[in-house]
Motif scaffolding. Structure first.
Motif, PDB file in Angstrom:
ATOM      1  N   VAL A 175     -12.447 -14.641   8.869  1.00  0.00           N
ATOM      2  CA  VAL A 175     -10.991 -14.710   8.761  1.00  0.00           C
ATOM      3  C   VAL A 175     -10.436 -13.404   8.202  1.00  0.00           C
ATOM      4  CG1 VAL A 175      -9.076 -15.912   7.619  1.00  0.00           C
ATOM      5  CG2 VAL A 175     -11.002 -17.218   8.492  1.00  0.00           C
ATOM      6  N   MET A 176     -11.161 -12.801   7.281  1.00  0.00           N
ATOM      7  CA  MET A 176     -10.672 -11.577   6.640  1.00  0.00           C
ATOM      8  C   MET A 176     -10.600 -10.405   7.613  1.00  0.00           C
ATOM      9  SD  MET A 176     -12.712 -11.795   3.017  1.00  0.00           S
ATOM     10  CE  MET A 176     -12.030 -10.229   2.465  1.00  0.00           C
ATOM     11  N   ARG A 177     -11.532 -10.319   8.549  1.00  0.00           N
ATOM     12  CA  ARG A 177     -11.561  -9.159   9.439  1.00  0.00           C
ATOM     13  C   ARG A 177     -10.283  -9.032  10.263  1.00  0.00           C
ATOM     14  NH1 ARG A 177     -13.016  -4.594   8.845  1.00  0.00           N
ATOM     15  NH2 ARG A 177     -10.821  -4.374   9.342  1.00  0.00           N
ATOM     16  N   PRO A 178      -9.818 -10.058  10.989  1.00  0.00           N
ATOM     17  CA  PRO A 178      -8.544  -9.906  11.719  1.00  0.00           C
ATOM     18  C   PRO A 178      -7.346  -9.777  10.791  1.00  0.00           C
ATOM     19  CG  PRO A 178      -9.386 -12.153  11.921  1.00  0.00           C
ATOM     20  CD  PRO A 178     -10.469 -11.349  11.308  1.00  0.00           C
ATOM     21  N   LEU A 179      -7.423 -10.383   9.598  1.00  0.00           N
ATOM     22  CA  LEU A 179      -6.313 -10.238   8.656  1.00  0.00           C
ATOM     23  C   LEU A 179      -6.171  -8.795   8.179  1.00  0.00           C
ATOM     24  CD1 LEU A 179      -6.511 -13.436   6.414  1.00  0.00           C
ATOM     25  CD2 LEU A 179      -4.650 -12.776   7.941  1.00  0.00           C
ATOM     26  N   LEU A 180      -7.280  -8.151   7.851  1.00  0.00           N
ATOM     27  CA  LEU A 180      -7.220  -6.759   7.416  1.00  0.00           C
ATOM     28  C   LEU A 180      -6.684  -5.863   8.524  1.00  0.00           C
ATOM     29  CD1 LEU A 180     -10.573  -6.480   5.419  1.00  0.00           C
ATOM     30  CD2 LEU A 180      -8.261  -6.537   4.497  1.00  0.00           C
ATOM     31  N   ALA A 181      -7.047  -6.173   9.758  1.00  0.00           N
ATOM     32  CA  ALA A 181      -6.506  -5.398  10.876  1.00  0.00           C
ATOM     33  C   ALA A 181      -4.994  -5.607  11.008  1.00  0.00           C
ATOM     34  CB  ALA A 181      -7.219  -5.785  12.171  1.00  0.00           C
ATOM     35  N   ALA A 182      -4.544  -6.834  10.797  1.00  0.00           N
ATOM     36  CA  ALA A 182      -3.103  -7.105  10.870  1.00  0.00           C
ATOM     37  C   ALA A 182      -2.362  -6.456   9.704  1.00  0.00           C
ATOM     38  CB  ALA A 182      -2.858  -8.609  10.881  1.00  0.00           C
ATOM     39  N   PHE A 183      -2.944  -6.500   8.512  1.00  0.00           N
ATOM     40  CA  PHE A 183      -2.293  -5.906   7.345  1.00  0.00           C
ATOM     41  C   PHE A 183      -2.192  -4.390   7.462  1.00  0.00           C
ATOM     42  CE2 PHE A 183      -3.735  -9.633   4.447  1.00  0.00           C
ATOM     43  CZ  PHE A 183      -2.726 -10.415   4.973  1.00  0.00           C
ATOM     44  N   SER A 184      -3.129  -3.770   8.165  1.00  0.00           N
ATOM     45  CA  SER A 184      -3.079  -2.318   8.309  1.00  0.00           C
ATOM     46  C   SER A 184      -1.882  -1.867   9.137  1.00  0.00           C
ATOM     47  CB  SER A 184      -4.375  -1.812   8.956  1.00  0.00           C
ATOM     48  OG  SER A 184      -4.507  -2.312  10.282  1.00  0.00           O
ATOM     49  N   GLY A 185      -1.324  -2.773   9.939  1.00  0.00           N
ATOM     50  CA  GLY A 185      -0.154  -2.434  10.746  1.00  0.00           C
ATOM     51  C   GLY A 185       1.174  -2.671  10.049  1.00  0.00           C
ATOM     52  N   ILE A 186       1.149  -3.223   8.845  1.00  0.00           N
ATOM     53  CA  ILE A 186       2.391  -3.462   8.093  1.00  0.00           C
ATOM     54  C   ILE A 186       2.776  -2.181   7.362  1.00  0.00           C
ATOM     55  CG2 ILE A 186       3.470  -4.790   6.248  1.00  0.00           C
ATOM     56  CD1 ILE A 186       1.645  -7.088   6.897  1.00  0.00           C
ATOM     57  N   GLU A 187       3.979  -1.726   7.572  1.00  0.00           N
ATOM     58  CA  GLU A 187       4.450  -0.517   6.913  1.00  0.00           C
ATOM     59  C   GLU A 187       4.747  -0.793   5.441  1.00  0.00           C
ATOM     60  OE1 GLU A 187       7.773   1.048   8.969  1.00  0.00           O
ATOM     61  OE2 GLU A 187       6.708   1.332  10.875  1.00  0.00           O
ATOM     62  N   THR A 188       4.249   0.088   4.600  1.00  0.00           N
ATOM     63  CA  THR A 188       4.493  -0.079   3.157  1.00  0.00           C
ATOM     64  C   THR A 188       5.968   0.068   2.812  1.00  0.00           C
ATOM     65  OG1 THR A 188       3.976   2.275   2.846  1.00  0.00           O
ATOM     66  CG2 THR A 188       2.174   0.701   2.570  1.00  0.00           C
ATOM     67  N   ALA A 189       6.732   0.738   3.698  1.00  0.00           N
ATOM     68  CA  ALA A 189       8.169   0.893   3.430  1.00  0.00           C
ATOM     69  C   ALA A 189       8.856  -0.461   3.389  1.00  0.00           C
ATOM     70  CB  ALA A 189       8.802   1.789   4.491  1.00  0.00           C
ATOM     71  N   GLN A 190       8.415  -1.407   4.239  1.00  0.00           N
ATOM     72  CA  GLN A 190       9.011  -2.744   4.214  1.00  0.00           C
ATOM     73  C   GLN A 190       8.777  -3.413   2.869  1.00  0.00           C
ATOM     74  OE1 GLN A 190       7.170  -4.732   7.532  1.00  0.00           O
ATOM     75  NE2 GLN A 190       8.607  -3.893   9.013  1.00  0.00           N
ATOM     76  N   LEU A 191       7.580  -3.286   2.344  1.00  0.00           N
ATOM     77  CA  LEU A 191       7.275  -3.900   1.064  1.00  0.00           C
ATOM     78  C   LEU A 191       8.044  -3.226  -0.067  1.00  0.00           C
ATOM     79  CD1 LEU A 191       3.392  -4.219   1.490  1.00  0.00           C
ATOM     80  CD2 LEU A 191       5.185  -5.799   2.227  1.00  0.00           C
ATOM     81  N   GLU A 192       8.202  -1.896   0.007  1.00  0.00           N
ATOM     82  CA  GLU A 192       8.936  -1.180  -1.036  1.00  0.00           C
ATOM     83  C   GLU A 192      10.418  -1.538  -1.015  1.00  0.00           C
ATOM     84  OE1 GLU A 192       8.107   2.844  -0.237  1.00  0.00           O
ATOM     85  OE2 GLU A 192       6.013   2.762  -0.947  1.00  0.00           O
ATOM     86  N   VAL A 193      10.977  -1.690   0.182  1.00  0.00           N
ATOM     87  CA  VAL A 193      12.395  -2.071   0.281  1.00  0.00           C
ATOM     88  C   VAL A 193      12.601  -3.473  -0.264  1.00  0.00           C
ATOM     89  CG1 VAL A 193      14.237  -2.623   1.903  1.00  0.00           C
ATOM     90  CG2 VAL A 193      12.907  -0.532   2.191  1.00  0.00           C
ATOM     91  N   ALA A 194      11.719  -4.397   0.097  1.00  0.00           N
ATOM     92  CA  ALA A 194      11.840  -5.762  -0.404  1.00  0.00           C
ATOM     93  C   ALA A 194      11.702  -5.801  -1.918  1.00  0.00           C
ATOM     94  CB  ALA A 194      10.779  -6.650   0.251  1.00  0.00           C
TER      95      ALA A 194
END
Length: 290
Positions: A175-194
């Protein structure tokens, strides 16, 4: 020489050359697939309709479906698979969050180790748990040395909960392997703005990260569910008493009871459940756009 050159046939145009039809390229892999996989599967189905007395009959299906052992094995297989999948989804999501978004020394090494872990055989993880929590394992040994008791208190590995723990331990990286691949595509700017807008970590995970991770969770969870339904090594090596899954029932009927038609019936049911779950996953993932 001039006449020879004049009478020489003209070269055929490139478009007129005979080409191998596209379907011909598919014949070799289809033949290999049929010989290696489909033919043995057809033999299993054929054997399920051939009783030991000879002839062709569906009596083996009636006998197996009417037996308490089959119903118990089916129920045990389903609840272990569903429980293991739920545990892997929760634990895998939490661990993947930490590895992907919480900086710590060795984080990249841990992520690479997950890829290596996927190649480990399931019985190896079970043996490791036996060395730790088995009746003569390290945990029980430390307990008896400290208290002087004749035996330690850790005996859960020989119960269904021990099988559940072993399957969650082994299948969580799937389960972790596809999750890590998906998380790598999330831009950190979205998290910083939130975060700058006052969103707390739990809300960021729920409203920003989780929607992006749903396709990966569906892919990893469906894979774990199918693998748990067909898991044999973990159940066998834990030696859990009273824990009989469909693969274990196939082994018991074929090896211990020499009931080959009954074993083939259980195997056919197991294959149909797995194929049905895979087909359902494909439909759901297609509608979700995964």
């Amino acid at each position: 020489m001039a006449s020879a050159v004049a009478t020489a046939p003209a070269a055929a145009p490139a478009g007129s050359r005979r080409r191998i039809p596209p379907w011909a390229w598919a014949l070799p892999p289809v033949a290999v697939l049929g010989l290696v996989f489909l033919y043995p599967l057809a033999l299993v189905v054929q054997q399920s309709f051939q009783p030991d007395t000879g002839g062709t009959s569906a009596q083996a299906y009636g006998d197996v479906f009417a037996s308490t052992a089959f119903r118990d094995a089916l129920g045990t297989t389903v609840w272990l698979a569903v429980g293991s999948t739920a545990g892997c989804l929760v634990l895998g999501f939490a661990l993947a969050l930490v590895i992907a978004f919480v900086p710590f020394p060795g984080g990249k090494a841990v992520a690479r180790f997950i890829d290596v872990f996927l190649s480990f055989p399931s019985f190896l993880i079970t043996l490791a748990l036996l060395f730790l929590y088995g009746s003569v394992g390290i945990a029980n040994g430390l307990w008896t040395d400290a208290t002087g008791a004749a035996a330690g208190p850790f005996r859960f590995l020989t119960t269904p909960w021990g099988v559940l723990l072993a399957e969650i331990t082994y299948f969580t990286p799937f389960v972790m392997r596809p999750l890590l691949a998906a998380f790598s595509g999330i831009e950190t700017a979205q998290l910083e703005v939130a975060s700058s807008l006052g969103a707390r970590p739990a809300r960021i995970v729920r409203q920003v990260i989780l929607p992006e991770a749903l396709p990966a969770l569906a892919a990893g969870g469906s894979l774990v569910l199918v693998l748990c339904l067909n898991e044999f090594g973990i159940v066998l090596f834990t030696g859990a008493k009273g824990v009989t899954t469909l693969p274990m029932l196939v082994y018991s009927k074929a090896i211990l009871e020499s009931d080959y038609p009954g074993a083939c019936v259980v195997a056919v049911v197991n294959v149909l459940i797995s194929v049905g779950l895979y087909g359902l996953y494909r439909v759901v993932s297609r509608r979700a756009g995964a």
